[in-house]
Design an enzyme around this catalytic site. Structure first.
Site, short mmCIF file in Angstrom:
data_model
loop_
_atom_site.label_atom_id
_atom_site.label_comp_id
_atom_site.label_asym_id
_atom_site.label_seq_id
_atom_site.Cartn_x
_atom_site.Cartn_y
_atom_site.Cartn_z
N LYS A 1 -10.67 -4.44 -4.33
CA LYS A 1 -11.79 -3.52 -4.60
C LYS A 1 -11.31 -2.13 -4.97
O LYS A 1 -12.03 -1.38 -5.61
CB LYS A 1 -12.78 -3.50 -3.43
N LYS A 12 -3.38 -9.70 -6.69
CA LYS A 12 -4.66 -9.97 -6.02
C LYS A 12 -5.79 -9.11 -6.60
O LYS A 12 -5.56 -7.95 -6.95
CB LYS A 12 -4.49 -9.64 -4.53
N LYS A 50 0.83 -1.22 0.00
CA LYS A 50 0.00 0.00 0.00
C LYS A 50 0.86 1.26 0.00
O LYS A 50 0.45 2.29 -0.53
CB LYS A 50 -1.00 -0.02 1.16
#
Ligand code: AQP
Length: 331
Positions: A200, A197, A115
């Site tokens: 969303k 992955k 992230k």
């Protein structure tokens, strides 16, 4: 363990529209514990703000995520369903646990590294201490099992380490939780980059199938899914795209990988992709229908949120009082 009953705890961030990764890796499995465990399933809005959110969207998605929990079979009479920020003991315990968590162990978390790369302009302290808040979520309820996708296993292991360290200093404070990873839907990958992955928050909406996508959209996305130059539908190393589609098909139909290979023997990728799209859309249709009904009744959703927060607070308060006493706070 709470009152001799084992506890299941998990959560989903309202940080975007939920994907079939969230569904197969986590939510679909939550309901399997409702009968035997005391279950707490939380909409983790405090976690979501570790990356920038549009406030109105965060609020809307908080309602939607709760409605999706219920549409996926979580009965609010049998499960404690609530919103994380409605129970302030989560952040209170997170602060205390921060003081028993090490900089080095947090630096090793792969989600933080991923992230930080993705949001290089906003590597905030909350992103770094995200796993400590997650540990607090879990430990507040003396949780025995945490059903999560494999990407969250590292965080649950860190939670175990923090709890063990705390218990060594202050015996019998926390139950040590076990991560439960669903076998079938362990990790659903992006349709555009199948080594990554499915998330969303992916900006490429064609890479992601959302639980609420309509049938045409679902089929179109699967038709475009990246595969390889081979033609055989078989699960093998180097065939990441096909492996991912086979995993998704297996999760939605219950068929095993060898059964799928036999079913598509001699058929091309086009037929297979169509079948995956159909199976996914058919499985999601009843969830979508139920979701729309639940979401239409905002007052009911608010009632569920309130009841869930009251129930969760009752148990959370017991743990936080014990923790404060043990660390030496005057209470
Ligand atoms: N692709 C996936 N395959 C299997 N399980 C998955 N989960 C998420 N993506 C997949 C599981 O869903 C639960 C809720 O995840 P989360 O919202 O707490 O955070 P996340 O893991 O960071 O999910 P996303 O979709 O990737 O969200 P963003 O894009 O906001 O970071 C977890 O149990 C997770 O394992």
């Amino acid at each position: 363990m709470l009152n001799d009953q084992k506890v299941s705890y998990s959560g989903v961030q309202p940080s975007g529209n939920l994907t079939i990764g969230n569904y197969l890796g986590a939510i679909k499995n939550f309901a399997t514990y409702s009968e035997q465990y005391k279950c707490f399933y939380c909409v983790v809005d405090s976690h979501a703000i570790t990356v920038r959110q549009v406030p109105a969207e965060l609020r809307r998605r908080t309602y939607e995520t709760l409605a999706l929990y219920m549409a996926c079979g979580l009965d609010p009479e049998k499960n404690t369903l609530y919103v994380q920020s409605h129970v302030p003991m989560h952040t209170e315990l997170a602060w205390i646990l921060n003081c028993y968590s090490m900089f080095g162990e947090l630096s090793r978390m792969t989600q933080f590294k991923d992230k930080s790369e993705k949001h290089a302009d906003n590597i905030n302290a909350g992103l770094f201490t995200y796993p400590v808040l997650m540990a607090a979520d879990i430990l507040l309820y003396q949780t025995d099992i945490v059903p999560v996708g494999i990407d969250q296993k590292q965080h649950v292991e860190l939670c175990r380490n923090i709890a063990t360290r705390f218990n060594q200093l202050f015996p019998d404070t926390f139950t040590i939780p076990e991560p439960i990873i669903s076998k079938s839907g362990m990790k659903i990958m992006s349709l555009a980059e199948p080594t990554k992955k499915m998330s969303k928050s992916d900006e490429n909406t064609n890479a992601v199938v959302y639980i609420l996508d309509d049938k045409d959209t679902i089929i179109r996305k699967f038709k475009r899914a990246v595969t390889d130059s081979d033609t055989a539908v078989r699960f093998a190393e180097g065939k990441d795209g096909i492996n991912n589609l086979m995993t998704i098909y297996s999760c939605f139909t219950g068929k095993t990988l060898p059964e799928i290979e036999r079913e598509f023997d001699g058929k091309g990728y086009g037929d297979f992709k169509m079948a995956v799209g159909e199976a996914c859309a058919d499985a999601l249709a009843p969830v979508q229908e139920k979701f729309r009904q639940i979401l239409a009744d905002k007052a009911y959703l608010e009632e569920v949120m309130k009841k869930g927060a009251d129930e969760a607070s009752y148990y959370a308060r017991k743990t936080i009082s014990k923790v404060k006493r043990k660390v030496g706070f005057v209470i």
